[in-house]
Design a protein around this motif. Structure first.
Motif, PDB file in Angstrom:
ATOM      1  N   LEU A   1      49.718  40.784  93.529  1.00  0.00           N
ATOM      2  CA  LEU A   1      51.335  41.367  93.265  1.00  0.00           C
ATOM      3  C   LEU A   1      51.914  40.161  93.329  1.00  0.00           C
ATOM      4  CD1 LEU A   1      53.337  43.793  92.796  1.00  0.00           C
ATOM      5  CD2 LEU A   1      53.198  43.914  95.385  1.00  0.00           C
ATOM      6  N   ASP A   2      52.791  39.621  92.366  1.00  0.00           N
ATOM      7  CA  ASP A   2      53.754  38.402  92.499  1.00  0.00           C
ATOM      8  C   ASP A   2      55.153  38.985  92.536  1.00  0.00           C
ATOM      9  OD1 ASP A   2      52.189  36.056  91.920  1.00  0.00           O
ATOM     10  OD2 ASP A   2      51.678  36.770  89.815  1.00  0.00           O
ATOM     11  N   SER A   3      55.548  40.104  92.266  1.00  0.00           N
ATOM     12  CA  SER A   3      56.792  40.445  92.140  1.00  0.00           C
ATOM     13  C   SER A   3      57.056  41.927  92.287  1.00  0.00           C
ATOM     14  CB  SER A   3      57.835  39.987  90.761  1.00  0.00           C
ATOM     15  OG  SER A   3      59.113  40.311  90.933  1.00  0.00           O
ATOM     16  N   ARG A   4      58.019  42.137  93.141  1.00  0.00           N
ATOM     17  CA  ARG A   4      58.286  43.627  93.532  1.00  0.00           C
ATOM     18  C   ARG A   4      59.808  43.696  93.609  1.00  0.00           C
ATOM     19  NH1 ARG A   4      55.744  48.599  95.596  1.00  0.00           N
ATOM     20  NH2 ARG A   4      57.360  49.914  95.056  1.00  0.00           N
ATOM     21  N   TYR A   5      60.469  44.581  92.888  1.00  0.00           N
ATOM     22  CA  TYR A   5      61.841  44.888  92.751  1.00  0.00           C
ATOM     23  C   TYR A   5      62.211  46.192  92.842  1.00  0.00           C
ATOM     24  CZ  TYR A   5      61.197  44.546  87.843  1.00  0.00           C
ATOM     25  OH  TYR A   5      60.725  44.918  86.558  1.00  0.00           O
ATOM     26  N   ASP A   6      63.505  46.851  92.848  1.00  0.00           N
ATOM     27  CA  ASP A   6      63.743  48.256  92.561  1.00  0.00           C
ATOM     28  C   ASP A   6      63.489  48.757  91.229  1.00  0.00           C
ATOM     29  OD1 ASP A   6      64.642  50.517  93.369  1.00  0.00           O
ATOM     30  OD2 ASP A   6      66.536  50.437  92.812  1.00  0.00           O
ATOM     31  N   GLY A   7      62.503  49.268  91.128  1.00  0.00           N
ATOM     32  CA  GLY A   7      61.905  50.232  89.733  1.00  0.00           C
ATOM     33  C   GLY A   7      60.927  49.300  89.048  1.00  0.00           C
ATOM     34  N   GLY A   8      60.389  48.058  89.580  1.00  0.00           N
ATOM     35  CA  GLY A   8      59.361  47.371  88.586  1.00  0.00           C
ATOM     36  C   GLY A   8      58.699  46.637  89.747  1.00  0.00           C
ATOM     37  N   ALA A   9      57.369  45.833  89.273  1.00  0.00           N
ATOM     38  CA  ALA A   9      56.581  44.969  89.664  1.00  0.00           C
ATOM     39  C   ALA A   9      55.853  44.243  88.813  1.00  0.00           C
ATOM     40  CB  ALA A   9      55.629  45.784  90.618  1.00  0.00           C
ATOM     41  N   GLY A  10      55.519  42.989  89.015  1.00  0.00           N
ATOM     42  CA  GLY A  10      54.705  42.094  88.369  1.00  0.00           C
ATOM     43  C   GLY A  10      53.380  41.552  88.961  1.00  0.00           C
ATOM     44  N   LEU A  11      52.348  41.691  88.399  1.00  0.00           N
ATOM     45  CA  LEU A  11      51.043  41.340  88.683  1.00  0.00           C
ATOM     46  C   LEU A  11      50.441  40.478  87.898  1.00  0.00           C
ATOM     47  CD1 LEU A  11      51.260  44.703  88.946  1.00  0.00           C
ATOM     48  CD2 LEU A  11      49.601  44.007  90.811  1.00  0.00           C
TER      49      LEU A  11
ATOM     50  N   LYS B   1      48.423  33.977  90.612  1.00  0.00           N
ATOM     51  CA  LYS B   1      49.476  33.695  91.601  1.00  0.00           C
ATOM     52  C   LYS B   1      50.433  33.039  90.820  1.00  0.00           C
ATOM     53  CE  LYS B   1      50.368  31.653  96.268  1.00  0.00           C
ATOM     54  NZ  LYS B   1      51.500  32.584  96.425  1.00  0.00           N
ATOM     55  N   ASP B   2      52.001  33.309  91.179  1.00  0.00           N
ATOM     56  CA  ASP B   2      53.042  32.835  90.663  1.00  0.00           C
ATOM     57  C   ASP B   2      53.208  32.837  89.173  1.00  0.00           C
ATOM     58  OD1 ASP B   2      53.803  32.038  93.373  1.00  0.00           O
ATOM     59  OD2 ASP B   2      52.881  30.425  93.039  1.00  0.00           O
ATOM     60  N   ALA B   3      52.552  33.946  88.441  1.00  0.00           N
ATOM     61  CA  ALA B   3      52.452  33.935  86.843  1.00  0.00           C
ATOM     62  C   ALA B   3      52.270  35.189  86.614  1.00  0.00           C
ATOM     63  CB  ALA B   3      51.611  32.812  86.543  1.00  0.00           C
ATOM     64  N   PRO B   4      53.238  36.461  87.144  1.00  0.00           N
ATOM     65  CA  PRO B   4      53.096  37.713  86.423  1.00  0.00           C
ATOM     66  C   PRO B   4      52.706  37.772  85.266  1.00  0.00           C
ATOM     67  CG  PRO B   4      55.245  37.462  87.338  1.00  0.00           C
ATOM     68  CD  PRO B   4      54.430  36.209  87.773  1.00  0.00           C
ATOM     69  N   ALA B   5      52.015  38.580  84.976  1.00  0.00           N
ATOM     70  CA  ALA B   5      51.782  39.021  83.284  1.00  0.00           C
ATOM     71  C   ALA B   5      51.566  40.285  82.988  1.00  0.00           C
ATOM     72  CB  ALA B   5      50.306  38.082  82.732  1.00  0.00           C
ATOM     73  N   LEU B   6      51.318  41.080  84.054  1.00  0.00           N
ATOM     74  CA  LEU B   6      51.377  42.663  83.795  1.00  0.00           C
ATOM     75  C   LEU B   6      52.502  43.193  84.440  1.00  0.00           C
ATOM     76  CD1 LEU B   6      50.134  45.466  82.650  1.00  0.00           C
ATOM     77  CD2 LEU B   6      48.703  45.363  84.827  1.00  0.00           C
ATOM     78  N   TRP B   7      53.613  43.832  83.884  1.00  0.00           N
ATOM     79  CA  TRP B   7      54.617  44.313  84.385  1.00  0.00           C
ATOM     80  C   TRP B   7      54.500  45.590  84.430  1.00  0.00           C
ATOM     81  CZ3 TRP B   7      58.078  41.249  86.900  1.00  0.00           C
ATOM     82  CH2 TRP B   7      57.935  39.978  86.849  1.00  0.00           C
ATOM     83  N   LEU B   8      55.001  46.326  85.603  1.00  0.00           N
ATOM     84  CA  LEU B   8      55.082  47.930  85.835  1.00  0.00           C
ATOM     85  C   LEU B   8      56.577  48.307  86.015  1.00  0.00           C
ATOM     86  CD1 LEU B   8      52.263  48.412  88.546  1.00  0.00           C
ATOM     87  CD2 LEU B   8      52.179  48.476  85.956  1.00  0.00           C
ATOM     88  N   TYR B   9      57.211  49.052  84.927  1.00  0.00           N
ATOM     89  CA  TYR B   9      58.312  49.547  85.091  1.00  0.00           C
ATOM     90  C   TYR B   9      58.365  51.310  85.226  1.00  0.00           C
ATOM     91  CZ  TYR B   9      58.883  45.315  82.609  1.00  0.00           C
ATOM     92  OH  TYR B   9      58.751  43.862  82.114  1.00  0.00           O
ATOM     93  N   GLU B  10      59.118  51.571  86.269  1.00  0.00           N
ATOM     94  CA  GLU B  10      59.221  52.902  86.557  1.00  0.00           C
ATOM     95  C   GLU B  10      60.151  53.764  85.521  1.00  0.00           C
ATOM     96  OE1 GLU B  10      58.744  55.372  90.670  1.00  0.00           O
ATOM     97  OE2 GLU B  10      60.606  54.022  90.656  1.00  0.00           O
ATOM     98  N   ALA B  11      59.687  54.673  84.978  1.00  0.00           N
ATOM     99  CA  ALA B  11      60.485  55.777  83.969  1.00  0.00           C
ATOM    100  C   ALA B  11      59.771  56.825  84.312  1.00  0.00           C
ATOM    101  CB  ALA B  11      60.071  55.022  82.648  1.00  0.00           C
ATOM    102  N   ALA B  12      60.914  57.783  84.324  1.00  0.00           N
ATOM    103  CA  ALA B  12      60.531  59.326  84.496  1.00  0.00           C
ATOM    104  C   ALA B  12      59.729  59.779  83.508  1.00  0.00           C
ATOM    105  CB  ALA B  12      61.902  59.970  84.616  1.00  0.00           C
ATOM    106  N   LYS B  13      59.831  59.432  82.111  1.00  0.00           N
ATOM    107  CA  LYS B  13      58.987  59.988  80.895  1.00  0.00           C
ATOM    108  C   LYS B  13      58.016  59.017  80.577  1.00  0.00           C
ATOM    109  CE  LYS B  13      62.929  62.475  79.590  1.00  0.00           C
ATOM    110  NZ  LYS B  13      63.674  62.977  78.350  1.00  0.00           N
TER     111      LYS B  13
END
Length: 119
Positions: free
Chosen positions: A30-40, A43-55
């Motif tokens: 897990l490289d990055s975590r912020y309100d509503g998202g995360a990047g994995l 190390k130091d090169a996130p390439a898979l991003w997760l975005y929170e979305a109700a739908k």
């Protein structure tokens, strides 16, 4: 070919737990975590991003490289222990190629996530 991928997820916390677990055996963090998202990713090169979305609807297929067959096995075991559903146990997929060793999981949002080793 690709720089990064983004997946919409309904529950960011559940998805971060799942992806941290299945990506650790593949050498990613897990490289990055912020309100509503995360990047994995590496190390130091996130390439898979997760975005929170109700739908979030799922249905995406993501195949991830594994360094060896043991990493594919660990990916599958970690996914099953962290909210994933089996979509193909670790094994050879001879219909794809003679050395195509892979495992498939359905993530918490219905995406088909694969780890594959061609060695």
């Amino acid at each position: 070919m690709y720089d990064h991928l983004g997946l919409k997820v309904k529950n960011l916390d559940a998805s971060v737990r799942f992806y941290e677990a299945v990506l650790t055996p593949l050498g990613h963090v897990l490289d990055s975590r912020y309100d509503g998202g995360a990047g994995l990713g590496p190390k130091d090169a996130p390439a898979l991003w997760l975005y929170e979305a109700a739908k979030a609807t799922g249905g995406t297929h993501v195949a991830l490289q594994a360094r060896d067959r043991a990493a594919v096995d660990a990916f599958h075991a970690a996914g099953m222990a962290n909210g994933g559903r089996d979509n193909g146990a670790p094994g050879l997929r001879l219909d794809y190629a003679p050395t195509y060793y892979a495992a498939f999981l359905i993530d918490p949002d219905g995406n088909n996530v694969e780890a594959v080793c061609m060695a």
